[in-house]
Scaffold this motif. Structure first.
Motif, PDB file in Angstrom:
ATOM      1  N   GLN A  34      24.119  65.292  51.192  1.00  0.00           N
ATOM      2  CA  GLN A  34      23.051  64.658  50.409  1.00  0.00           C
ATOM      3  C   GLN A  34      23.315  64.772  48.913  1.00  0.00           C
ATOM      4  OE1 GLN A  34      19.230  65.928  52.197  1.00  0.00           O
ATOM      5  NE2 GLN A  34      19.302  63.927  53.177  1.00  0.00           N
ATOM      6  N   GLU A  35      23.898  65.890  48.514  1.00  0.00           N
ATOM      7  CA  GLU A  35      24.264  66.073  47.105  1.00  0.00           C
ATOM      8  C   GLU A  35      25.321  65.034  46.705  1.00  0.00           C
ATOM      9  OE1 GLU A  35      26.423  69.748  45.067  1.00  0.00           O
ATOM     10  OE2 GLU A  35      24.550  70.333  46.066  1.00  0.00           O
ATOM     11  N   TRP A  36      26.333  64.854  47.572  1.00  0.00           N
ATOM     12  CA  TRP A  36      27.372  63.862  47.273  1.00  0.00           C
ATOM     13  C   TRP A  36      26.796  62.453  47.235  1.00  0.00           C
ATOM     14  CZ3 TRP A  36      28.916  59.683  50.271  1.00  0.00           C
ATOM     15  CH2 TRP A  36      29.887  58.884  49.651  1.00  0.00           C
ATOM     16  N   LEU A  37      25.945  62.119  48.216  1.00  0.00           N
ATOM     17  CA  LEU A  37      25.381  60.768  48.279  1.00  0.00           C
ATOM     18  C   LEU A  37      24.562  60.461  47.028  1.00  0.00           C
ATOM     19  CD1 LEU A  37      25.368  58.303  50.109  1.00  0.00           C
ATOM     20  CD2 LEU A  37      23.351  59.232  51.250  1.00  0.00           C
ATOM     21  N   SER A  38      23.778  61.429  46.565  1.00  0.00           N
ATOM     22  CA  SER A  38      22.980  61.244  45.341  1.00  0.00           C
ATOM     23  C   SER A  38      23.884  61.006  44.135  1.00  0.00           C
ATOM     24  CB  SER A  38      22.111  62.465  45.059  1.00  0.00           C
ATOM     25  OG  SER A  38      21.192  62.645  46.094  1.00  0.00           O
ATOM     26  N   LYS A  39      24.924  61.818  44.026  1.00  0.00           N
ATOM     27  CA  LYS A  39      25.863  61.705  42.908  1.00  0.00           C
ATOM     28  C   LYS A  39      26.591  60.356  42.967  1.00  0.00           C
ATOM     29  CE  LYS A  39      29.775  64.308  40.930  1.00  0.00           C
ATOM     30  NZ  LYS A  39      31.037  63.645  41.266  1.00  0.00           N
ATOM     31  N   PHE A  40      27.035  59.986  44.173  1.00  0.00           N
ATOM     32  CA  PHE A  40      27.734  58.719  44.373  1.00  0.00           C
ATOM     33  C   PHE A  40      26.852  57.546  43.936  1.00  0.00           C
ATOM     34  CE2 PHE A  40      28.634  55.191  47.437  1.00  0.00           C
ATOM     35  CZ  PHE A  40      29.879  54.836  46.943  1.00  0.00           C
ATOM     36  N   LEU A  41      25.574  57.578  44.305  1.00  0.00           N
ATOM     37  CA  LEU A  41      24.674  56.485  43.932  1.00  0.00           C
ATOM     38  C   LEU A  41      24.396  56.470  42.433  1.00  0.00           C
ATOM     39  CD1 LEU A  41      22.189  56.385  46.916  1.00  0.00           C
ATOM     40  CD2 LEU A  41      24.058  54.828  46.387  1.00  0.00           C
ATOM     41  N   PHE A  66      20.979  56.405  57.721  1.00  0.00           N
ATOM     42  CA  PHE A  66      20.588  55.937  56.398  1.00  0.00           C
ATOM     43  C   PHE A  66      21.071  54.520  56.188  1.00  0.00           C
ATOM     44  CE2 PHE A  66      24.872  57.351  55.580  1.00  0.00           C
ATOM     45  CZ  PHE A  66      25.341  56.450  54.634  1.00  0.00           C
ATOM     46  N   GLN A  67      20.366  53.819  55.316  1.00  0.00           N
ATOM     47  CA  GLN A  67      20.839  52.517  54.873  1.00  0.00           C
ATOM     48  C   GLN A  67      20.352  52.310  53.460  1.00  0.00           C
ATOM     49  OE1 GLN A  67      19.408  49.338  57.265  1.00  0.00           O
ATOM     50  NE2 GLN A  67      17.302  50.049  57.295  1.00  0.00           N
ATOM     51  N   GLY A  68      21.113  51.544  52.719  1.00  0.00           N
ATOM     52  CA  GLY A  68      20.735  51.356  51.337  1.00  0.00           C
ATOM     53  C   GLY A  68      21.260  50.058  50.775  1.00  0.00           C
ATOM     54  N   VAL A  69      20.616  49.624  49.716  1.00  0.00           N
ATOM     55  CA  VAL A  69      21.036  48.463  48.962  1.00  0.00           C
ATOM     56  C   VAL A  69      21.037  48.913  47.505  1.00  0.00           C
ATOM     57  CG1 VAL A  69      20.482  46.101  48.306  1.00  0.00           C
ATOM     58  CG2 VAL A  69      19.969  46.897  50.610  1.00  0.00           C
ATOM     59  N   HIS A  70      22.171  48.807  46.852  1.00  0.00           N
ATOM     60  CA  HIS A  70      22.335  49.313  45.486  1.00  0.00           C
ATOM     61  C   HIS A  70      21.889  50.774  45.439  1.00  0.00           C
ATOM     62  CE1 HIS A  70      23.842  45.633  43.850  1.00  0.00           C
ATOM     63  NE2 HIS A  70      22.836  44.970  44.371  1.00  0.00           N
ATOM     64  N   MET A  71      20.943  51.103  44.571  1.00  0.00           N
ATOM     65  CA  MET A  71      20.563  52.503  44.427  1.00  0.00           C
ATOM     66  C   MET A  71      19.363  52.878  45.289  1.00  0.00           C
ATOM     67  SD  MET A  71      21.189  53.001  40.404  1.00  0.00           S
ATOM     68  CE  MET A  71      22.801  52.782  39.682  1.00  0.00           C
ATOM     69  N   MET A  72      18.884  51.939  46.087  1.00  0.00           N
ATOM     70  CA  MET A  72      17.744  52.203  46.966  1.00  0.00           C
ATOM     71  C   MET A  72      18.266  52.764  48.276  1.00  0.00           C
ATOM     72  SD  MET A  72      15.027  50.780  45.352  1.00  0.00           S
ATOM     73  CE  MET A  72      13.911  50.200  46.609  1.00  0.00           C
ATOM     74  N   LEU A  73      17.741  53.905  48.678  1.00  0.00           N
ATOM     75  CA  LEU A  73      18.215  54.556  49.892  1.00  0.00           C
ATOM     76  C   LEU A  73      17.040  54.826  50.815  1.00  0.00           C
ATOM     77  CD1 LEU A  73      20.717  55.833  51.246  1.00  0.00           C
ATOM     78  CD2 LEU A  73      20.046  57.975  50.198  1.00  0.00           C
ATOM     79  N   ASP A  74      17.232  54.509  52.078  1.00  0.00           N
ATOM     80  CA  ASP A  74      16.212  54.734  53.082  1.00  0.00           C
ATOM     81  C   ASP A  74      16.859  55.541  54.194  1.00  0.00           C
ATOM     82  OD1 ASP A  74      13.723  54.414  54.204  1.00  0.00           O
ATOM     83  OD2 ASP A  74      14.281  52.578  55.275  1.00  0.00           O
ATOM     84  N   SER A  75      16.199  56.569  54.672  1.00  0.00           N
ATOM     85  CA  SER A  75      16.808  57.341  55.754  1.00  0.00           C
ATOM     86  C   SER A  75      15.759  57.694  56.798  1.00  0.00           C
ATOM     87  CB  SER A  75      17.476  58.595  55.211  1.00  0.00           C
ATOM     88  OG  SER A  75      16.503  59.466  54.679  1.00  0.00           O
ATOM     89  N   ASP A  76      16.250  58.048  57.958  1.00  0.00           N
ATOM     90  CA  ASP A  76      15.369  58.334  59.075  1.00  0.00           C
ATOM     91  C   ASP A  76      16.063  59.310  60.012  1.00  0.00           C
ATOM     92  OD1 ASP A  76      13.083  58.104  60.508  1.00  0.00           O
ATOM     93  OD2 ASP A  76      13.407  56.037  61.166  1.00  0.00           O
ATOM     94  N   ILE A  77      15.281  60.022  60.785  1.00  0.00           N
ATOM     95  CA  ILE A  77      15.827  60.923  61.795  1.00  0.00           C
ATOM     96  C   ILE A  77      15.629  60.231  63.137  1.00  0.00           C
ATOM     97  CG2 ILE A  77      15.662  63.194  62.853  1.00  0.00           C
ATOM     98  CD1 ILE A  77      16.451  63.358  59.935  1.00  0.00           C
ATOM     99  N   LEU A  78      16.707  60.101  63.893  1.00  0.00           N
ATOM    100  CA  LEU A  78      16.628  59.419  65.186  1.00  0.00           C
ATOM    101  C   LEU A  78      16.643  60.408  66.341  1.00  0.00           C
ATOM    102  CD1 LEU A  78      18.900  56.256  64.995  1.00  0.00           C
ATOM    103  CD2 LEU A  78      16.454  56.441  64.710  1.00  0.00           C
ATOM    104  N   ASP A  79      17.010  59.891  67.503  1.00  0.00           N
ATOM    105  CA  ASP A  79      17.061  60.693  68.720  1.00  0.00           C
ATOM    106  C   ASP A  79      18.012  61.878  68.574  1.00  0.00           C
ATOM    107  OD1 ASP A  79      15.557  58.611  69.606  1.00  0.00           O
ATOM    108  OD2 ASP A  79      17.209  57.631  70.658  1.00  0.00           O
TER     109      ASP A  79
END
Length: 115
Positions: A34-41, A66-79
């Motif tokens: 999550q730290e890397w993903l934030s930095k990457f975005l 997770f899925q995202g468009v540009h700097m918008m990130l949406d995530s969810d916990i699945l099965d």
């Protein structure tokens, strides 16, 4: 007046658009990832058109999506991962001037030690 056809010439296919797909066996260190993903975005978000993935987080029994468009990130916990299922992470980034080697290396560095 303005020549309407001229505007269309600006929309030729951009050769710099690429996709980077990464598939890794095992699980990620959730905090590191999550730290890397934030930095990457923050650094490359303007160049990322779309991204999505299913990630195996080391200390979680569930799939993190997770899925995202540009700097918008949406995530969810699945099965939950089923016992027969081999844990892995699959991520895809589509964008402009993405550096495949740098992205792959960064994601690999987020892997949790094999238990």
């Amino acid at each position: 007046g303005i020549n309407a056809e001229y505007g269309d010439q600006q929309h030729t296919h951009d050769q710099t658009v690429t996709s980077v797909g990464v598939v890794l066996d095992g699980s990620m260190d959730g905090d590191k990832f999550q730290e890397w993903l934030s930095k990457f975005l923050r650094e490359d978000g303007a160049n990322v058109y779309r991204m999505k993935g299913v990630v195996s987080i080391h200390d979680s029994p569930r799939k993190w999506v997770f899925q995202g468009v540009h700097m918008m990130l949406d995530s969810d916990i699945l099965d939950e991962w089923s016992p027969e299922e081999k844990r892995h992470s699959k991520l895809v980034f589509i964008g402009k001037n993405l550096q495949r080697a740098k992205i792959e290396e960064a994601i690999k560095s987020c892997m949790a030690p094999a238990s």
